[in-house]
Scaffold this active site. Sequence first.
Site, mmCIF file in Angstrom:
data_model
loop_
_atom_site.group_PDB
_atom_site.id
_atom_site.type_symbol
_atom_site.label_atom_id
_atom_site.label_comp_id
_atom_site.label_asym_id
_atom_site.label_seq_id
_atom_site.Cartn_x
_atom_site.Cartn_y
_atom_site.Cartn_z
ATOM 1 N N GLY A 171 0.819 -1.218 0.000
ATOM 2 C CA GLY A 171 0.000 0.000 0.000
ATOM 3 C C GLY A 171 0.850 1.264 0.000
ATOM 4 O O GLY A 171 0.590 2.196 -0.782
ATOM 5 N N THR A 173 -1.186 -16.776 5.787
ATOM 6 C CA THR A 173 -1.681 -18.151 5.831
ATOM 7 C C THR A 173 -2.522 -18.327 7.095
ATOM 8 O O THR A 173 -2.164 -17.826 8.162
ATOM 9 C CB THR A 173 -0.480 -19.129 5.856
ATOM 10 O OG1 THR A 173 0.347 -18.849 4.726
ATOM 11 C CG2 THR A 173 -0.940 -20.569 5.794
ATOM 12 N N THR A 213 -2.941 -9.982 -2.522
ATOM 13 C CA THR A 213 -2.953 -11.278 -3.207
ATOM 14 C C THR A 213 -4.024 -12.144 -2.561
ATOM 15 O O THR A 213 -3.995 -12.371 -1.350
ATOM 16 C CB THR A 213 -1.570 -11.953 -3.070
ATOM 17 O OG1 THR A 213 -0.587 -11.060 -3.599
ATOM 18 C CG2 THR A 213 -1.532 -13.275 -3.814
ATOM 19 N N GLU A 264 -0.450 -6.976 -7.313
ATOM 20 C CA GLU A 264 0.801 -6.216 -7.344
ATOM 21 C C GLU A 264 1.973 -7.160 -7.592
ATOM 22 O O GLU A 264 2.096 -8.172 -6.923
ATOM 23 C CB GLU A 264 0.974 -5.464 -6.013
ATOM 24 C CG GLU A 264 2.163 -4.555 -5.984
ATOM 25 C CD GLU A 264 2.245 -3.685 -7.241
ATOM 26 O OE1 GLU A 264 1.311 -2.911 -7.484
ATOM 27 O OE2 GLU A 264 3.245 -3.800 -7.987
ATOM 28 N N LYS A 280 -1.551 -13.948 -10.186
ATOM 29 C CA LYS A 280 -0.619 -13.533 -9.133
ATOM 30 C C LYS A 280 -0.083 -14.756 -8.367
ATOM 31 O O LYS A 280 1.119 -14.885 -8.156
ATOM 32 C CB LYS A 280 -1.323 -12.550 -8.172
ATOM 33 C CG LYS A 280 -0.501 -12.131 -6.982
ATOM 34 C CD LYS A 280 0.763 -11.381 -7.355
ATOM 35 C CE LYS A 280 1.721 -11.322 -6.176
ATOM 36 N NZ LYS A 280 2.976 -10.686 -6.475
ATOM 37 N N SER A 336 20.810 -20.478 -3.267
ATOM 38 C CA SER A 336 20.735 -19.627 -2.083
ATOM 39 C C SER A 336 20.364 -20.468 -0.889
ATOM 40 O O SER A 336 20.161 -21.671 -0.978
ATOM 41 C CB SER A 336 19.663 -18.559 -2.288
ATOM 42 O OG SER A 336 18.395 -19.177 -2.309
ATOM 43 N N CYS A 387 5.553 -13.563 0.935
ATOM 44 C CA CYS A 387 4.654 -13.951 -0.155
ATOM 45 C C CYS A 387 4.840 -15.357 -0.712
ATOM 46 O O CYS A 387 3.860 -16.091 -0.832
ATOM 47 C CB CYS A 387 4.784 -12.953 -1.296
ATOM 48 S SG CYS A 387 4.212 -11.319 -0.829
ATOM 49 N N LYS A 389 15.834 -10.561 2.138
ATOM 50 C CA LYS A 389 16.683 -10.311 0.975
ATOM 51 C C LYS A 389 17.312 -8.935 1.164
ATOM 52 O O LYS A 389 16.934 -8.203 2.096
ATOM 53 C CB LYS A 389 15.888 -10.394 -0.328
ATOM 54 C CG LYS A 389 14.829 -9.322 -0.374
ATOM 55 C CD LYS A 389 14.020 -9.121 -1.555
ATOM 56 C CE LYS A 389 13.910 -9.513 -2.828
ATOM 57 N NZ LYS A 389 13.073 -8.956 -3.782
ATOM 58 N N ARG A 435 10.044 -10.976 7.315
ATOM 59 C CA ARG A 435 9.012 -12.016 7.387
ATOM 60 C C ARG A 435 9.474 -13.279 6.643
ATOM 61 O O ARG A 435 9.930 -13.200 5.522
ATOM 62 C CB ARG A 435 7.690 -11.490 6.804
ATOM 63 C CG ARG A 435 7.057 -10.426 7.692
ATOM 64 C CD ARG A 435 5.803 -9.842 7.081
ATOM 65 N NE ARG A 435 6.061 -9.026 5.897
ATOM 66 C CZ ARG A 435 5.116 -8.384 5.208
ATOM 67 N NH1 ARG A 435 3.853 -8.475 5.589
ATOM 68 N NH2 ARG A 435 5.420 -7.653 4.172
HETATM 69 N N1 LIG Z 1 5.173 -7.508 0.328
HETATM 70 C C1 LIG Z 1 5.249 -7.782 -0.966
HETATM 71 O O1 LIG Z 1 6.330 -7.823 -1.557
HETATM 72 C C2 LIG Z 1 4.011 -8.016 -1.773
HETATM 73 C C3 LIG Z 1 4.084 -7.981 -3.172
HETATM 74 C C4 LIG Z 1 2.922 -8.179 -3.904
HETATM 75 C C5 LIG Z 1 1.732 -8.448 -3.254
HETATM 76 N N2 LIG Z 1 1.677 -8.503 -1.894
HETATM 77 C C6 LIG Z 1 0.392 -8.741 -1.260
HETATM 78 O O2 LIG Z 1 -0.128 -7.487 -0.826
HETATM 79 C C7 LIG Z 1 -0.858 -7.635 0.398
HETATM 80 C C8 LIG Z 1 -0.280 -6.722 1.461
HETATM 81 O O3 LIG Z 1 1.060 -7.120 1.706
HETATM 82 P P1 LIG Z 1 2.056 -6.220 2.565
HETATM 83 O O4 LIG Z 1 3.378 -6.858 2.476
HETATM 84 O O5 LIG Z 1 1.888 -4.794 2.166
HETATM 85 O O6 LIG Z 1 1.436 -6.420 4.024
HETATM 86 P P2 LIG Z 1 1.716 -5.534 5.321
HETATM 87 O O7 LIG Z 1 1.463 -6.431 6.468
HETATM 88 O O8 LIG Z 1 3.034 -4.846 5.195
HETATM 89 O O9 LIG Z 1 0.592 -4.395 5.265
HETATM 90 C C9 LIG Z 1 -0.757 -4.633 5.442
HETATM 91 C C10 LIG Z 1 -1.326 -3.476 6.260
HETATM 92 O O10 LIG Z 1 -2.746 -3.603 6.296
HETATM 93 C C11 LIG Z 1 -3.198 -3.132 7.559
HETATM 94 N N3 LIG Z 1 -4.542 -3.655 7.793
HETATM 95 C C12 LIG Z 1 -4.935 -4.951 7.944
HETATM 96 N N4 LIG Z 1 -6.258 -5.013 8.091
HETATM 97 C C13 LIG Z 1 -6.732 -3.755 8.039
HETATM 98 C C14 LIG Z 1 -8.031 -3.196 8.117
HETATM 99 N N5 LIG Z 1 -9.103 -3.968 8.232
HETATM 100 N N6 LIG Z 1 -8.137 -1.856 8.038
HETATM 101 C C15 LIG Z 1 -7.057 -1.079 7.884
HETATM 102 N N7 LIG Z 1 -5.801 -1.550 7.780
HETATM 103 C C16 LIG Z 1 -5.638 -2.873 7.861
HETATM 104 C C17 LIG Z 1 -2.160 -3.654 8.520
HETATM 105 O O11 LIG Z 1 -2.176 -2.905 9.729
HETATM 106 C C18 LIG Z 1 -0.863 -3.477 7.719
HETATM 107 O O12 LIG Z 1 -0.224 -2.239 7.999
HETATM 108 C C19 LIG Z 1 -0.796 -9.122 0.724
HETATM 109 O O13 LIG Z 1 -1.929 -9.754 0.208
HETATM 110 C C20 LIG Z 1 0.439 -9.598 -0.017
HETATM 111 O O14 LIG Z 1 0.380 -10.960 -0.363
HETATM 112 C C21 LIG Z 1 2.794 -8.269 -1.146
#
Ligand SMILES: NC(=O)c1ccc[n+]([C@@H]2O[C@H](COP(=O)([O-])OP(=O)(O)OC[C@H]3O[C@@H](n4cnc5c(N)ncnc54)[C@H](O)[C@@H]3O)[C@@H](O)[C@H]2O)c1
Length: 447
Positions: free
Chosen positions: A15, A94, A132, A161, A220, A269, A276, A339, A346
């Site tokens: 986000g 998960t 995702t 994403e 995805k 590695s 993810c 990485k 995580r």
């Molecule tokens: N991290 C990556 O590299 C990546 C890449 C592509 C896709 N994704 C996907 O994107 C999604 C988010 O991943 P992320 O790494 O940003 O997770 P993250 O844990 O860093 O961020 C998620 C945020 O959502 C907030 N949140 C949860 N429930 C909420 C609610 N009901 N109202 C308001 N805020 C809320 C949490 O407090 C947290 O800050 C996942 O589905 C992940 O699989 C992640």
Amino acid sequence: MKIKNICCIGAGYVGGPTMAVIALKCPHINVTVVDANTKRIESWNGPLEKIPIYEPGLADVISEARGRNLFFSNDLKSAIEKSEMIFMAVNTPTKTEGEGEGMAADLRYIEACAKDIAKYSKSDKIVVEKSTVPIRTAEKIKEILEENSSNIHFEIISNPEFLAEGTAIQDLFKSDRVLIGGDETESGQKAVQALVDIYANWIPKEKILTTNVWSSELAKLASNSMLAQRISSVNSLSALCEKTGADIDELSKAIGMDHRIGPKFLKASVGFGGSCFQKDILNLVYLCKYYGLDEVAEYWHQVVKINDYQKDRFAQKIIDHFGGDLSGKTIAILGWAFKANTNDSRESASIMISETLLQCGAKLIVFDPQVSLKQILSDLKNYKSSFDSNIYDLNKKDLQSFDKKEFDCVAITTEWDEFKKLNFGELPLFDGRRIIAGNKITYKIGS
Ligand SMILES: NC(=O)c1ccc[n+]([C@@H]2O[C@H](COP(=O)([O-])OP(=O)(O)OC[C@H]3O[C@@H](n4cnc5c(N)ncnc54)[C@H](O)[C@@H]3O)[C@@H](O)[C@H]2O)c1
């Protein structure tokens, strides 16, 4: 339909950077990012050097857009009310209990988001799945939205994403592709077009791919599974190299020069980490099982199993080197992030490796340029607290000048550039970037 206001729920690794880039590239759109975690929002609004996510180039983007048309806020209600388009970028980990435990995606945050959107919406909205999610989640979201609202039309579109942590800003600036899935209805296609128009501000049109919702959701999971599969494939071969005298780096190079295969994601590695890959493959495995495709499920499950095997193999190499007992041994663990160029730990391979080493009596000294000691200790929270005192972190300065005599061996678990410059003399070095090397475990970095 021209979008003037966007809201994004979830100010995390996805986000934060994605919305920052949309705001930067679309100064005519107001972007408000909200999160249930008020501390996270506070840090996004705080000094640039303390924003909650470390990503090269991110601070510059925030510096330009924040306060202009990019806002971080705790006011979910008004952000939803005023936006025509709402992104869901919440976590989908998960499941840890109930049906599908240990495998299926936990959609409770998505469901909570949908309820909030229904509760605070006073006009029609386009809801974008950025998280995702398992295939057919859009159906479930629509159900929740409709059950909890009246006389409002919600159009759900999927826009997964593909950014990779560590290169997120470059990935967002120059995406290989942007994928948008929508219903084939007129309103569905209008919603898709509204999002296409946003990306078209900086992404060439031929790189914006539109599909139906289900293809987009599944693409995805499939992409991440294919990427992880390459890593597990090469890691499985690293084990065979060690038995036979082949060199995995030479093998990778030889394989990758075939243009049908290509060189990327072919480095052996210590195993993949991150929030993810594992969860998305397990989710795919669960979906296959759900649809009665047991052989397909088992095929993909093996990618995760090889990854666990590789992490364990690395730890076991160190243990074997010291004859099975690490009591009285001090091991420097270089790298805690999963990485390089991220502060995200995580599912980092370092966690499982460290737990195994601690169990064998080792004392660990952990260094990472971006992950704090607090985070390291929290990652080892399942570990007996008596071991906590055996973990230290070293700041950058200490790392350059530490006394090599303090350690019995060094394990490099993250590929930070900082570590490439170090010279450990004759200290046994277990390099996760080069897990193999037969018995040749003592050598200088850079040699
Ligand atoms: N991290 C990556 O590299 C990546 C890449 C592509 C896709 N994704 C996907 O994107 C999604 C988010 O991943 P992320 O790494 O940003 O997770 P993250 O844990 O860093 O961020 C998620 C945020 O959502 C907030 N949140 C949860 N429930 C909420 C609610 N009901 N109202 C308001 N805020 C809320 C949490 O407090 C947290 O800050 C996942 O589905 C992940 O699989 C992640």
